[in-house]
Design a protein around this motif. Structure first.
Motif, PDB file in Angstrom:
ATOM      1  N   UNK A  62     -81.018   5.753  -4.885  1.00  0.00           N
ATOM      2  CA  UNK A  62     -81.452   6.773  -3.931  1.00  0.00           C
ATOM      3  C   UNK A  62     -82.671   7.532  -4.454  1.00  0.00           C
ATOM      4  N   UNK A  63     -82.784   7.675  -5.761  1.00  0.00           N
ATOM      5  CA  UNK A  63     -83.872   8.455  -6.324  1.00  0.00           C
ATOM      6  C   UNK A  63     -85.115   7.665  -6.643  1.00  0.00           C
ATOM      7  N   UNK A  64     -85.005   6.331  -6.785  1.00  0.00           N
ATOM      8  CA  UNK A  64     -86.155   5.517  -7.165  1.00  0.00           C
ATOM      9  C   UNK A  64     -86.146   4.231  -6.374  1.00  0.00           C
ATOM     10  N   UNK A  65     -87.198   3.983  -5.633  1.00  0.00           N
ATOM     11  CA  UNK A  65     -87.324   2.755  -4.859  1.00  0.00           C
ATOM     12  C   UNK A  65     -87.971   1.703  -5.753  1.00  0.00           C
ATOM     13  N   UNK A  66     -87.171   0.769  -6.229  1.00  0.00           N
ATOM     14  CA  UNK A  66     -87.660  -0.228  -7.182  1.00  0.00           C
ATOM     15  C   UNK A  66     -88.509  -1.300  -6.511  1.00  0.00           C
ATOM     16  N   UNK A  67     -88.344  -1.508  -5.206  1.00  0.00           N
ATOM     17  CA  UNK A  67     -89.091  -2.546  -4.503  1.00  0.00           C
ATOM     18  C   UNK A  67     -90.529  -2.098  -4.255  1.00  0.00           C
ATOM     19  N   UNK A  68     -90.694  -0.871  -3.773  1.00  0.00           N
ATOM     20  CA  UNK A  68     -92.030  -0.333  -3.515  1.00  0.00           C
ATOM     21  C   UNK A  68     -92.082   1.089  -4.066  1.00  0.00           C
ATOM     22  N   UNK A  69     -92.290   1.224  -5.379  1.00  0.00           N
ATOM     23  CA  UNK A  69     -92.284   2.573  -5.956  1.00  0.00           C
ATOM     24  C   UNK A  69     -93.517   3.364  -5.547  1.00  0.00           C
ATOM     25  N   UNK A  70     -93.377   4.674  -5.417  1.00  0.00           N
ATOM     26  CA  UNK A  70     -94.554   5.504  -5.110  1.00  0.00           C
ATOM     27  C   UNK A  70     -95.476   5.537  -6.317  1.00  0.00           C
ATOM     28  N   UNK A  71     -96.761   5.232  -6.097  1.00  0.00           N
ATOM     29  CA  UNK A  71     -97.690   5.106  -7.212  1.00  0.00           C
ATOM     30  C   UNK A  71     -98.296   6.445  -7.618  1.00  0.00           C
ATOM     31  N   UNK A  72     -98.373   7.391  -6.715  1.00  0.00           N
ATOM     32  CA  UNK A  72     -98.888   8.702  -7.063  1.00  0.00           C
ATOM     33  C   UNK A  72    -100.384   8.835  -6.828  1.00  0.00           C
ATOM     34  N   UNK A  73    -100.854  10.078  -6.950  1.00  0.00           N
ATOM     35  CA  UNK A  73    -102.258  10.389  -6.663  1.00  0.00           C
ATOM     36  C   UNK A  73    -103.201   9.731  -7.660  1.00  0.00           C
ATOM     37  N   UNK A  74    -102.854   9.725  -8.947  1.00  0.00           N
ATOM     38  CA  UNK A  74    -103.754   9.171  -9.964  1.00  0.00           C
ATOM     39  C   UNK A  74    -104.000   7.674  -9.739  1.00  0.00           C
ATOM     40  N   UNK A  75    -102.971   6.939  -9.355  1.00  0.00           N
ATOM     41  CA  UNK A  75    -103.115   5.495  -9.106  1.00  0.00           C
ATOM     42  C   UNK A  75    -104.067   5.236  -7.948  1.00  0.00           C
ATOM     43  N   UNK A  76    -103.858   5.952  -6.840  1.00  0.00           N
ATOM     44  CA  UNK A  76    -104.696   5.728  -5.672  1.00  0.00           C
ATOM     45  C   UNK A  76    -106.121   6.224  -5.904  1.00  0.00           C
ATOM     46  N   UNK A  77    -106.287   7.278  -6.703  1.00  0.00           N
ATOM     47  CA  UNK A  77    -107.634   7.723  -7.057  1.00  0.00           C
ATOM     48  C   UNK A  77    -108.344   6.657  -7.878  1.00  0.00           C
ATOM     49  N   UNK A  78    -107.628   6.022  -8.802  1.00  0.00           N
ATOM     50  CA  UNK A  78    -108.210   4.938  -9.598  1.00  0.00           C
ATOM     51  C   UNK A  78    -108.601   3.755  -8.728  1.00  0.00           C
ATOM     52  N   UNK A  79    -107.734   3.372  -7.784  1.00  0.00           N
ATOM     53  CA  UNK A  79    -108.024   2.231  -6.908  1.00  0.00           C
ATOM     54  C   UNK A  79    -109.221   2.511  -6.005  1.00  0.00           C
ATOM     55  N   UNK A  80    -109.278   3.699  -5.420  1.00  0.00           N
ATOM     56  CA  UNK A  80    -110.400   4.030  -4.532  1.00  0.00           C
ATOM     57  C   UNK A  80    -111.709   4.154  -5.304  1.00  0.00           C
TER      58      UNK A  80
END
Length: 111
Positions: A62-80
């Motif tokens: 319930x606390x952690x989605x192992x299939x599609x975990x939330x990557x967070x702001x830092x990850x998406x900032x790096x990708x963009x």
């Protein structure tokens, strides 16, 4: 694998293959295939709980989605940022008067 398949085909279709194999028997009871059509195994399975048959389980489904975990702001900032730098870095020759089309890898591009 190809040689084995070809060898078996030749053995079935060849002169000795016809003698060595017995004639196929006809069975009046036709059995339908076990999985036919769009039947999916584990279609409604919750993969967040773990892989079926594995001893490794998600301790907090319930606390952690192992299939599609939330990557967070830092990850998406790096990708963009990396995507923008890639596009911007390959547009250096658009501002020149002469079109320099050397491609993605430069003059040492693999042929």
């Amino acid at each position: 694998m190809v040689l084995t398949t070809l060898s078996r085909t030749v053995a079935r279709a060849g002169v000795l293959g016809r003698v060595a194999t017995k004639a196929p028997t006809t069975n009046s009871a036709i059995v339908a295939p076990r999985f036919s059509g769009n039947v999916r195994c584990f279609a409604d399975y919750d993969w967040n709980m773990g892989v079926p048959g594995s001893r490794i389980r998600n301790p907090d489904p319930q606390g952690y989605n192992d299939v599609a975990p939330p990557m967070g702001f830092k990850w998406w900032a790096l990708m963009l940022t990396s995507g923008a730098c890639f596009v911007w870095g390959n547009t250096y020759d658009l501002s020149r008067g002469v079109n320099i089309a050397i491609g993605l890898f430069g003059p040492n591009a693999p042929m």
